[in-house]
Design a protein around this motif. Structure first.
Motif, PDB file in Angstrom:
ATOM      1  N   UNK A  67       0.808  -1.214   0.000  1.00 45.20           N
ATOM      2  CA  UNK A  67       0.000   0.000   0.000  1.00 45.20           C
ATOM      3  C   UNK A  67       0.846   1.272   0.000  1.00 45.20           C
ATOM      4  N   UNK A  70       3.734   3.527  -3.490  1.00 48.40           N
ATOM      5  CA  UNK A  70       3.664   4.809  -4.188  1.00 48.40           C
ATOM      6  C   UNK A  70       4.129   5.936  -3.299  1.00 48.40           C
ATOM      7  N   UNK A  71       3.666   5.902  -2.060  1.00 46.37           N
ATOM      8  CA  UNK A  71       4.036   6.933  -1.097  1.00 46.37           C
ATOM      9  C   UNK A  71       5.547   7.007  -0.927  1.00 46.37           C
ATOM     10  N   UNK A  73       7.838   5.878  -2.972  1.00 46.40           N
ATOM     11  CA  UNK A  73       8.503   6.324  -4.197  1.00 46.40           C
ATOM     12  C   UNK A  73       8.493   7.842  -4.268  1.00 46.40           C
ATOM     13  N   UNK A  74       7.313   8.427  -4.012  1.00 46.15           N
ATOM     14  CA  UNK A  74       7.211   9.883  -4.036  1.00 46.15           C
ATOM     15  C   UNK A  74       8.141  10.522  -3.024  1.00 46.15           C
ATOM     16  N   UNK A  77      11.689  10.369  -4.208  1.00 44.54           N
ATOM     17  CA  UNK A  77      11.956  11.303  -5.291  1.00 44.54           C
ATOM     18  C   UNK A  77      12.105  12.733  -4.764  1.00 44.54           C
TER      19      UNK A  77
ATOM     20  N   UNK B 158      -1.450   6.446  -3.154  1.00 46.86           N
ATOM     21  CA  UNK B 158      -0.037   6.116  -3.283  1.00 46.86           C
ATOM     22  C   UNK B 158       0.506   6.595  -4.611  1.00 46.86           C
ATOM     23  N   UNK B 161       1.185  10.311  -4.627  1.00 47.44           N
ATOM     24  CA  UNK B 161       2.434  10.740  -3.991  1.00 47.44           C
ATOM     25  C   UNK B 161       3.615  10.456  -4.896  1.00 47.44           C
TER      26      UNK B 161
END
Lengths: 258, 321
Positions: A67, A70-71, A73-74, A77, B158, B161
């Protein structure tokens, strides 16, 4: 040597600063070699910080599951972005012109007039890294540095800054003649030495450097001039380094008001 | 006349004291009052010693004193701490003022960016193969695929972000490069403005030709007013930098460059702030599930805001920009 310096500015990589109080002092300007090492250190630190955060993100991923992928990865970055464009400016502002790499190599960024670095100028000089870096590996920056008397890259020129060396040095210890000159040795020297001011200064400079020289080198250097002085004064020269020390002792006892 | 050893013996205690004072803190304002005035007095005395020693002493001692004077100088005149109230004034007044002062560079940068962008869109729409001849096919297909689904359900948080992070890094990088390469007499800025304009136009045209024009339109309209404007502002700063190198008004090139530096800093910092706003919108608002009419209305509001900000912010009554 001091008189010569006044007559002719030596060709050297120093920058003279005159402050509002009319104090003049010289900064040694940092050359490309030192700055490349400082840059490499900073690069390693940035890499380590990124790895650290990547590790944290990895642990988060293991603990929470897909879950947060993505968080994180951001998040990574954004960290990468900050390390690319913010790292230098943040340190230079916080530490008055130094990054950890610069600090390790005794470097500091100052304005070309010797003033402390301002926030806006730090931002400018570090943005211009994008131009200095081209086409790769700071090639343009290095060429520009090589052509400038103060080793400024493009970023330094736009921001009006330069990088100086702030190496700590020790106070020179007082000169001692070991063993102390005997009256007999001093008596063998003429009362008024037939030596010029420049020659006496050269002797003093040699004696101050003696600590850092090996015995063979010391003897070799002394033997270059001592026989000349000895023959001028008509005395016998047995130990060249000793003779120079005695000459200095005689000169300073004459200079001292009695 | 004192010998070097006598000078050292008489003064080295003071020098050591100054050395410990300046080693204790990066900038002296971290020290207490008496220490600061003591350091200032020692620094003034040191400057006298320096003059004396330069005339009389050997270079190693002069180097020691030069070094100590330099360190004391940078400690005494330590850098200004980051001025936060000044930053507010910068955003509300300084930045729009400076931008208006450099309106011609802004207009030129806008033309260099928007005309290739429009050409890219038209070319990609009219000539089916044009985009795939210029840009890698896989990237174009990826883009078309990305916009094929639309944003009716929004994206997962997600993914939001991740994309926000990507945009921060990518777009701020584009804008900063647009600026920095202006040092090459403005040519780098010209190149990057045209290149990025063409690139963005081509992609938009390709995605539209593939039939997803509405999707990419509603996606880009939200952050476009901030992001595209910021890229143009950064390009304008680069052009200003290049211009100051070419048109020097009788100064040296470096002198002319330094003269324009305050304006350049203003423009770039302003562009950076706009890009951060754009990234936040791009990451979280643009891909949201809000219906297209709402998105277009918000986009119109944003455009109006940016325009009003540039035109009116920081004006003073009875004074030109």
């Amino acid at each position: 040597m001091a008189e010569q310096a006044r007559r002719l500015q030596p060709i050297d990589t120093t920058a003279e600063i005159e402050t509002p109080e009319h104090v003049r002092f010289h900064y040694p300007v940092a050359g490309p070699a030192r700055r490349v090492v400082a840059w490499a250190l900073d690069w390693l630190i940035r890499g380590a910080v990124l790895l650290l955060f990547a590790f944290i993100a990895l642990l988060g991923g293991l603990a929470v599951g897909d879950a947060v992928s993505g968080l994180s990865t951001g998040f990574l970055l954004v960290i990468l972005f900050l390390l690319e464009w913010g790292y230098y400016t943040l340190w230079e502002v916080a530490w008055n012109g130094r990054t950890p790499g610069k600090r390790a190599l005794d470097l500091r960024v100052v304005s070309v007039h010797g003033h402390p670095l301002r926030t806006g100028d730090s931002f400018l000089r570090n943005l211009l890294r994008a131009a200095d870096f081209l086409p790769l590996g700071y090639a343009i920056g290095l060429v520009v540095m090589a052509r400038d008397s103060r080793f400024r890259r493009l970023g330094d020129m736009v921001a009006g800054t330069m990088v100086i060396v702030e190496e700590r040095r020790a106070v020179a210890s007082a000169l001692r003649i070991d063993p102390p000159p005997t009256p007999k040795e001093l008596a063998s020297l003429p009362q008024r030495l037939p030596l010029s001011g420049d020659e006496l200064e050269a002797i003093e400079l040699f004696l101050r450097r003696k600590e850092g020289l090996g015995p063979a080198r010391e003897e070799e250097l002394a033997a270059m001039v001592a026989p000349l002085f000895a023959s001028r004064m008509g005395i016998r020269n047995k130990d060249s380094a000793r003779l120079l020390a005695l000459l200095h002792a005689r000169a300073s006892e004459r200079r001292r008001p009695l | 006349m004192k010998s070097q050893d006598e000078i050292v013996a008489a003064r080295s205690a003071d020098w050591r004291e100054l050395e410990t004072l300046v080693s204790r803190a990066e900038a002296l304002h971290h020290l207490d009052g008496p220490s600061i005035s003591r350091a200032a007095a020692l620094y003034r005395a040191l400057s006298g010693d320096l003059v004396l020693c330069r005339a009389r002493c050997t270079p190693d001692l002069v180097a020691y004193l030069d070094n100590l004077a330099g360190r004391a100088h940078s400690a005494l005149y330590g850098a200004e701490p980051f001025p936060l109230p000044a930053f507010g004034a910068f955003l509300t007044r300084e930045f729009p003022r400076v931008l208006r002062r450099n309106a011609s560079f802004f207009a030129l940068a806008a033309a260099l960016f928007l005309i290739p962008c429009a050409m890219g869109i038209v070319l990609a729409l009219l000539v089916p193969d044009a985009a795939s001849q210029i840009l890698p096919r896989s990237m174009l297909d990826g883009m078309a695929d990305m916009y094929s689904k639309g944003f009716d359900e929004g994206r997962g948080e997600g993914a939001d972000s991740a994309m926000a992070g990507f945009y921060v890094r990518n777009n701020v990088g584009i804008a900063f490069r647009c600026f920095a390469t202006g040092i090459f007499f403005g040519l780098g800025s010209v190149f990057y403005l045209i290149y990025n304009g063409l690139n963005i136009g081509m992609v938009t045209g390709w995605v539209t030709a593939a039939g997803f024009g509405r999707n990419i339109g509603t996606f880009m309209c939200g952050h476009g007013p901030f992001e595209l404007t910021a890229i143009v502002v950064a390009g304008a700063a680069g052009l200003r930098m290049g211009h100051s190198l070419v048109v020097t008004h009788g100064r040296t090139r470096l002198g002319s460059l330094r003269e324009s530096a305050p304006d350049i800093v203003c423009l770039v910092v302003g562009a950076a702030v706009m890009l951060l706003i754009a990234a936040a919108i791009e990451g979280f608002w643009s891909p949201s599930a809000a219906p297209p009419p709402v998105k277009w209305a918000v986009a119109a509001l944003f455009s109006l805001l940016v325009t009003a900000y540039f035109v009116f912010a920081g004006r003073e009554r009875g004074r030109a920009p």
